[in-house]
Enzyme design. Structure first.
Site, PDB file in Angstrom:
ATOM      1  N   ASP A   1       0.840  -1.199   0.000  1.00 32.33           N
ATOM      2  CA  ASP A   1       0.000   0.000   0.000  1.00 32.33           C
ATOM      3  C   ASP A   1       0.875   1.247   0.000  1.00 32.33           C
ATOM      4  OD1 ASP A   1      -2.615   1.409   0.397  1.00 32.33           O
ATOM      5  OD2 ASP A   1      -1.600   2.009   2.241  1.00 32.33           O
ATOM      6  N   HIS A   2       0.470   2.219  -0.798  1.00 29.02           N
ATOM      7  CA  HIS A   2       1.289   3.399  -1.069  1.00 29.02           C
ATOM      8  C   HIS A   2       0.876   4.601  -0.212  1.00 29.02           C
ATOM      9  CE1 HIS A   2       4.059   5.805  -3.242  1.00 29.02           C
ATOM     10  NE2 HIS A   2       3.249   6.305  -4.128  1.00 29.02           N
ATOM     11  N   SER A   3      -0.096   4.408   0.679  1.00 24.06           N
ATOM     12  CA  SER A   3      -0.677   5.565   1.344  1.00 24.06           C
ATOM     13  C   SER A   3       0.239   6.191   2.389  1.00 24.06           C
ATOM     14  CB  SER A   3      -2.007   5.175   2.003  1.00 24.06           C
ATOM     15  OG  SER A   3      -1.803   4.218   3.031  1.00 24.06           O
TER      16      SER A   3
ATOM     17  N   ALA B   1       3.929   5.868   2.463  1.00 27.84           N
ATOM     18  CA  ALA B   1       5.338   6.091   2.125  1.00 27.84           C
ATOM     19  C   ALA B   1       5.510   6.143   0.617  1.00 27.84           C
ATOM     20  CB  ALA B   1       6.214   4.986   2.719  1.00 27.84           C
TER      21      ALA B   1
END
Length: 875
Positions: free
Chosen positions: A476-478, A480
């Site tokens: 998940d990119h939220s 970092a």
């Protein structure tokens, strides 16, 4: 940074000591932002459209000169941002950005926002002593798990679901739901989550570049244990504040200044959590309050807790936590800090690679036994593949999560996953060895035969290891960006390459030697084998609803995999050395101009282009958009359209090559200027997003929208709610629904510079626009440019939503309504690649021709006075 002790944050020289001294993210001037915005949209509009947009912008940002002329509503929203910044601990943007760009999106994240990376092998597999253990066919010569303990247990005496003999592992508790949740039976239906996909039985579609169901290998297990130990090393170094601080060169002072390090702490022990039904449709992020001592392994869709420490009764006074990670009471007599060598032992003993291997082998054997056995009612004893729901529509996952969480066993399993340090997925498949890097994403995505299975896509750090020991990352990119992750993996790669860490199959891995009784604390270590813990998920949903939801998510995942086309390649004709020496521009500007030129030649239109700029020089800084398409770049691209490296001296449209070269230099200079402004926090898109969020959350419009709510947000109450007239609201809506705004922020090119370093073999992410859109990560070296390109094969088969939140939540996406599918038959990543190669060559020709003309001019200038002297002497 929940698990970072206060004493570590305030220790001089620690990773996080400088955080409180970092400057705050600035709020740009409204007029400055609007001027930049108008300049950015101008290349995309006709003169008539541009004049219309100028009037809309003028009304939005109008400055009041007298009492009879009220200011534009943008001025009110700007004041709300300023007041919000005072109330926020870090800055005015960070939480809004996470929510708007990632957590509020309801489309499948595993192909929209979750990127992927493939990590280089520390050695060539041909250098290993036992090549047969790596061969995808036949299976490995010795049985996996032969050296491990045969039991799997847990330490929770109140929950017997951890034991493989527990009846809870069967799906017999579907009726044991709490009365509070009985009313959810009727609301967890298809109508609660959009789905445009028919339900089909799973029909495997073999991938030509992949082998599946080929078992597990000992090299795979040993490399997984080594990776787990290295990741835990990173977690511990970060948690104790010993990770080196990232720095950047301050061009104003010439000094090396620190960057914000909060993303390093946010990566570990963190997980995206689906919103509960009725929770507003926005996910949240959970993070462990203490440093985690275990990780999660996923094997054949089953979930296992793998211990990484042996608890020690001795505590570490320096970090202020006991052996369980809980804060210690203040000591009346401070003790001297322990030495570096004894530090880990004093907190708790780290298990060695061999101990972790034993647990992994045990888990593999247990997963095999679950697949082979059934309950009295004929069902398999294994848990349903709930991880697939994390790959599908977020509303569907939220509905399932709400119901599943009502069972205490599931609640515990979800908590264990969310607070684990990281997740490692072992696959019984592998990609075929090939020089083409394009199929490498199959490692992380699972291919089209079993797409998105054996994964937990909500986890921030999720690594995948295939049958041959290849390592991939997707998460998940939220929380970092890519750079902290790459820095971490680069360190791991270097450690794994050390001679003493190279895996040698004929030499056993080290194990923790203990004579402790296995009965102590309910678990044994060393020669007794440290016991893994099985984390079951119980199907407590009625009418086979969970299986239906999983089938829908798998159908979505397969469609996304089949509709995604990507290539990875290296351009080796030149690199940064030539670009700086002859091209005389920054390598990033050179690549950006080439990308825009390629798109223009292929599609005949100018591409709105997104490039990522980091704002980590500020506290809790994330990113800003570089709007790479500018008036200057548009002029260069149009002039360069018909210029070819086969031309010797003439440009297109009656322009000389020297004239086009000047446009090239102007465009590159403008890109460098825009890049610096974005990195300094003075971009366009984050400011406009902040103004829109202020309108939606803090203004009188937000007050009226939440008037029916019994619990309005504290921030809305403190903001007071500016009184906006109906005219003001219409002006704001006109600004954000203007076709110019939509067009300029619908990114045809979604790009970012990704420093591959030594560790990254390939990487990629999804395009932001399915129709004629491309996702392009790139890197460069002294003699080459590395590029990845992703696009959609058929935009009509892409699962989208009206507002694509991948890069900019304010950008509207073309859809046929709701959560529907869109596509572009014109999208062609292979043609785009060919145009990009040609653009590189043509721009090289342009620069070299200019250098040749410059040399010729200088030679002529030097010889002219001599010739004049000779001619005069003859007279």
């Amino acid at each position: 940074m929940r698990f970072i002790p206060y004493s570590v944050e305030n220790r001089p020289g620690s990773t996080f000591f400088h955080q409180k001294y970092l400057p705050r993210l600035p709020i740009p001037s409204l007029q400055e932002t609007l001027e930049k915005y108008l300049a950015s949209v101008k290349p995309l509009l006709t003169p008539q459209e541009y004049e219309r947009t100028k009037k809309i912008v003028a009304r939005f940002g109008k400055i009041s000169l007298d009492k009879n002329s009220p200011p534009g509503p943008g001025q009110h929203l700007q004041q709300l941002l300023i007041e919000r910044d005072i109330r926020q601990p870090d800055n005015w943007l960070s939480d809004w950005w996470s929510e708007a760009a990632y957590l509020s999106s309801r489309i499948p994240i595993f192909y929209s926002s979750n990127g992927w990376m493939i990590i280089n092998d520390e050695v060539d597999i041909t250098e290993l002593e036992t090549i047969s253990t790596l061969s995808p066919l036949p299976p490995p010569p010795h049985e996996v798990g032969a050296i491990a303990a045969t039991a799997i247990t847990g330490d929770n005496s109140n929950n017997n679901s951890d034991n493989i003999n527990s009846s809870n592992t069967s799906n017999t508790n579907s009726n044991s739901n709490s009365s509070a949740g009985s009313n959810l039976y009727d609301v967890i239906t298809e109508k609660q989550y959009p789905s445009n996909l028919p339900i089909h039985p799973r029909k495997p579609i073999p991938d030509q570049n992949m082998l599946t169901k080929i078992g597990y290998g000992q090299y795979q297990v040993r490399r997984a244990a080594k990776l787990a130990c290295c990741l835990q090393d990173c977690l511990e170094i970060i948690a104790t504040g010993h990770w080196p601080v990232d720095k950047y060169r301050n061009h104003d002072t010439g000094s090396m200044d620190p960057l914000c390090m909060s993303q390093y702490a946010a990566m570990f022990s963190s997980c995206r959590v689906p919103s509960l039904l009725g929770g507003g449709g926005c996910d949240t992020v959970a993070q462990s309050p203490v440093m985690t001592r275990y990780c999660i392994f996923m094997i054949d869709n089953q979930i296992y807790r793998i211990e990484l420490y042996h608890e020690s009764p001795v505590v570490n006074q320096e970090d202020g936590v006991d052996s369980k990670g809980k804060p210690l009471p203040p000591s009346p007599t401070p003790t001297p800090p322990p030495t570096t060598t004894s530090k880990l032992i004093k907190k708790r003993q780290r298990l060695l690679r061999g101990d972790v291997e034993d647990q992994i082998n045990t888990a593999i054997n247990h997963a095999k036994s679950l697949q082979a056995t059934t309950t009295d009612n004929g069902r398999q004893k294994c848990s349903p593949p709930v991880g697939l729901l994390t790959a599908g529509n977020r509303d569907r996952w939220s509905a399932a999560y709400t119901k599943l969480s009502q069972h205490p066993t599931n609640t515990e399993t979800f908590k264990q996953i969310q607070e684990s340090g990281f997740v490692i997925c072992l696959d019984d498949s592998c990609c075929l060895p090939t020089k083409d890097l394009s199929n490498k994403k199959l490692l992380t995505k699972g291919g089209s035969e079993f797409p998105a299975r054996n994964r937990w896509w909500d986890k921030i750090i999720m690594c995948i290891i295939d049958r041959n020991g290849k390592i991939g990352y997707s998460g998940d990119h939220s929380q970092a960006e890519a750079l902290p992750l790459i820095n971490m993996f680069d360190c791991i790669y270097k450690v794994m390459r050390l001679p003493e860490n190279i895996i040698k199959m004929n030499i056993p891995s080290p194990r923790l030697q203990q004579t402790q009784s296995q009965s102590q604390k309910g678990r044994g270590i060393g020669n007794f084998g440290y016991l893994a813990r099985y984390l079951p998920i119980i199907d407590n949903m009625p009418n086979n609803l969970l299986s239906k939801m999983i089938a829908e998510s798998e159908s979505e995942a397969r469609q996304l995999v089949l509709n995604s086309d990507s290539i990875q390649w290296e351009f080796t004709e030149f690199g940064t050395d030539w670009i700086k020496r002859v091209g005389k521009v920054s390598p990033d500007a050179f690549v950006q101009l080439a990308l825009q030129l390629s798109y223009y030649r292929l599609h005949g239109i100018l591409p709105p282009t997104y490039e990522t700029a980091s704002t980590r020089k500020y506290r809790a800084g994330r990113t800003e958009t570089i709007r790479s398409l500018s008036i200057e770049s548009a002029e260069f691209i149009k002039a360069m359209k018909n210029v070819s490296s086969s031309n010797s001296s003439n440009g297109g449209d009656g322009m000389s090559l020297n004239q086009i070269y000047r446009l090239y230099r102007n465009a590159a200079h403008k890109h460098t200027t825009n890049t610096k402004a974005a990195s300094d926090g003075f971009g366009i898109d984050r400011h406009l997003l902040g103004l829109r969020m202020a309108f939606l959350k803090l203004s009188s419009f937000a007050s009226s929208s939440s008037s029916s709510s019994k619990n309005p947000s504290p921030e809305l109450i403190s903001a007071g709610g500016y009184k906006l007239s109906e005219k003001d609201i219409n002006t704001i809506n006109d600004f954000y629904t203007d076709p110019a705004f939509t067009r300029s922020s619908s990114w045809a090119l979604s790009t970012s510079f990704v420093p591959f370093g030594d560790c990254i073999l390939a990487c990629g992410y999804s395009c932001a626009q399915p129709r004629r859109g491309y996702g392009v990560p790139y890197s460069f070296d002294s003699d080459k440019i590395m590029i990845g390109i992703e696009g959609k094969i058929d935009y009509r088969k892409h699962i989208g939503e009206p507002n694509n939140n991948n890069k900019n939540t304010t950008a509207a996406t073309t859809t046929d309504g709701g959560n529907n599918i869109i596509d572009s038959p014109e999208t062609n990543i292979h043609m785009f690649r060919q145009h990009l190669i040609q653009a590189f060559r043509d721009m090289k020709h342009l620069c070299e021709q200019h250098e040749a003309n410059k040399k010729l001019f200088n030679q002529t200038k030097l010889t002219t006075p001599i010739n004049n002297h000779i001619n005069n002497s003859k007279l």
